[in-house]
Write an enzyme that holds these catalytic residues in place. Structure first.
Site, PDB file in Angstrom:
ATOM      1  N   CYS A 171       0.807  -1.231   0.000  1.00  8.62           N
ATOM      2  CA  CYS A 171       0.000   0.000   0.000  1.00  8.62           C
ATOM      3  C   CYS A 171       0.836   1.275   0.000  1.00  8.62           C
ATOM      4  O   CYS A 171       0.280   2.379  -0.003  1.00  8.62           O
ATOM      5  CB  CYS A 171      -0.958  -0.011   1.185  1.00  8.62           C
ATOM      6  SG  CYS A 171      -2.067  -1.430   1.175  1.00  8.62           S
ATOM      7  N   LYS A 347      -9.420   8.513   2.111  1.00 13.34           N
ATOM      8  CA  LYS A 347      -9.924   7.143   2.040  1.00 13.34           C
ATOM      9  C   LYS A 347     -11.343   7.059   2.593  1.00 13.34           C
ATOM     10  O   LYS A 347     -12.068   6.110   2.299  1.00 13.34           O
ATOM     11  CB  LYS A 347      -9.003   6.200   2.809  1.00 13.34           C
ATOM     12  CG  LYS A 347      -7.651   5.948   2.149  1.00 13.34           C
ATOM     13  CD  LYS A 347      -6.860   4.913   2.940  1.00 13.34           C
ATOM     14  CE  LYS A 347      -5.509   4.608   2.292  1.00 13.34           C
ATOM     15  NZ  LYS A 347      -4.546   5.709   2.436  1.00 13.34           N
ATOM     16  N   HIS A 352      -9.781   2.291   0.346  1.00 11.75           N
ATOM     17  CA  HIS A 352      -8.327   2.099   0.301  1.00 11.75           C
ATOM     18  C   HIS A 352      -7.959   1.437  -1.020  1.00 11.75           C
ATOM     19  O   HIS A 352      -8.298   0.279  -1.268  1.00 11.75           O
ATOM     20  CB  HIS A 352      -7.891   1.230   1.473  1.00 11.75           C
ATOM     21  CG  HIS A 352      -6.414   1.099   1.637  1.00 11.75           C
ATOM     22  ND1 HIS A 352      -5.502   1.765   0.830  1.00 11.75           N
ATOM     23  CD2 HIS A 352      -5.662   0.386   2.522  1.00 11.75           C
ATOM     24  CE1 HIS A 352      -4.275   1.462   1.206  1.00 11.75           C
ATOM     25  NE2 HIS A 352      -4.349   0.624   2.227  1.00 11.75           N
TER      26      HIS A 352
END
Length: 426
Positions: A171, A347, A352
């Site tokens: 991420c 987000k 996400h």
């Protein structure tokens, strides 16, 4: 140090395609989280996600505008998203290497990454192979899944003969890609880089994997717009999203020489490792702190002090541990000045986007500087006790002076990245 500026932006998100449209949706406080469509969820407990809207509307994603239908079988969906964002960023920058000399083409490159890559094609092909055997395997199966094929395809399509690279750090991918591309320019190995990240893992396998980890929330299936709620006491995990973000990074004098519009300047980049756990963040936020500290130290060398950073686009995923760990890191870095900084998580609006998150959020951060407005943290109705003294921009956007801003991304494996942008001044 060669200075690096941003001259082009591109986004494909659960809101749709287009930077200005995305910004309008953020400013209106809209949520892009919906009931999942087009997937057989079987017994998966999670029924919501941030899916890219497909169609032929102005802001819907139409893959035929990215790649010829006959060629789309050669590319997983994440590659199409990444190409679209890169194409839009190049168009926004009014920069087309095909029209330039070979020497100039060799001074332009691409650094697009993904956290997971071609999960859709891997899953579908595995099912097909299990039932029908090798004769049903496409000869393009392997390249259709490779993460570096965003960069490879963009390089081919636009005659980018310079650095051709990809980034894979879960991420943190999008932020790392932008930071590393900037380093390539500062080192003199390129004058222009297209950088960012893309992801498309919203399928039954991806959802099942994160659900088994208890990383994604299953408590808001009937009210999906309420599901992503960073720092709120009722948060229970992140919401999966998909899409892509891209920026055109350019050496300052190169941008000025061709009369490019400059959105902002990238002045800091930092990275670190937690050395703690493969999925859980360090509870005290030590790794996050060190990434932010490295980025702000670089920024200080470019004349940007901590006091100049007025906004932080936080990683803020809605996980109980991660949200607070990041706050600990921010407090440690900024000390008693933390109360004067606006912090929000976009987000909360789009979910996400995993490997695409950092790139999309970097674009939002740059737009915040350009518009002198902080995007809101949606659903922050009952803040955690540990954050009640902070300006987390709840529910509505906030106008304020933003001299410089930071964007954070953290990922599995304990990988952390942070970038600092400042308002460009000639």
């Amino acid at each position: 140090m060669r200075r690096v500026v941003i001259t082009g932006l591109g986004i494909v998100s659960p809101f749709g395609r287009g930077v200005d449209y995305n910004w309008e949706c953020l400013m209106a406080g809209k949520s892009a989280i919906r009931r999942i469509e087009g997937i057989d969820l079987k017994d998966i407990p999670v029924l919501i996600a941030g899916q890219v809207p497909f169609g032929e509307g102005e802001h819907e994603f139409n893959p035929d505008t990215v790649m010829a239908p006959k060629d789309q079988k050669k590319a997983d969906r994440f590659i199409l998203y990444g190409i679209a964002a890169a194409n839009d960023a190049l168009k926004d920058a009014e920069y087309e290497p095909k029209e330039l000399s070979e020497e100039e083409q060799c001074r332009a490159g691409v650094m697009m990454g993904s956290g997971i890559g071609g999960l859709n094609n891997i899953y579908d092909t595995s099912l097909s192979f299990n039932e029908f055997g090798i004769k049903r395997i496409s000869p393009f199966f392997i390249p259709s899944c490779l993460i570096n094929l965003i960069s490879g395809t963009v390089s081919i399509d636009h005659a980018l003969r310079g650095p051709n690279h990809a980034c894979v750090t879960a991420c943190s991918t999008g932020t790392h890609a932008i930071g590393e591309a900037a380093r390539i320019i500062t080192m003199g190995d390129a004058d222009v880089m297209i950088a960012g990240g893309a992801e498309s893992a919203v399928n039954d396998l991806g959802l099942s994997g994160f659900a088994r980890m208890k990383a994604i929330t299953a408590e808001f299936n009937d009210t999906p717009e309420k599901a992503s709620r960073p720092w709120d006491k009722n948060r229970s995990g992140f919401v999966m999203g998909e899409g892509a973000g891209a920026v055109v990074l350019e050496e300052l004098e190169h941008a000025k020489a061709r009369g490019a519009h400059i959105y902002a300047e990238l002045v800091g980049y930092g990275m670190s490792g937690d050395a703690y756990h493969i999925t859980a963040p360090c509870p005290d936020g030590d790794g996050a702190y060190r990434a932010m500290k490295m980025a702000t130290d670089h920024a200080k060398n470019q004349g940007v002090e901590l006091d100049d950073i007025n906004y932080i686009n936080a990683h803020g995923t809605s996980t109980p541990l991660g949200d607070i760990g990041e706050v600990h890191a921010i407090r440690r870095l900024f000390g008693n000045k933390v109360g004067s900084i606006s912090i929000s998580s976009t987000k909360s609006a789009i979910g996400h986007l995993l490997g695409a998150a950092g790139a999309v959020e970097a674009v939002y951060t740059i737009k915040a500087i350009q518009q002198q407005t902080c995007p809101p943290t949606l659903n922050l109705e009952n803040p955690d006790d540990e954050v009640k003294d902070l300006d987390l921009v709840p529910l509505k956007p906030k106008k304020r002076v933003i001299k410089a801003a930071m964007s954070n991304s953290f990922g599995f494996g304990g990988t952390n990245s942070s970038v600092v942008f400042k308002k460009y001044e000639n």
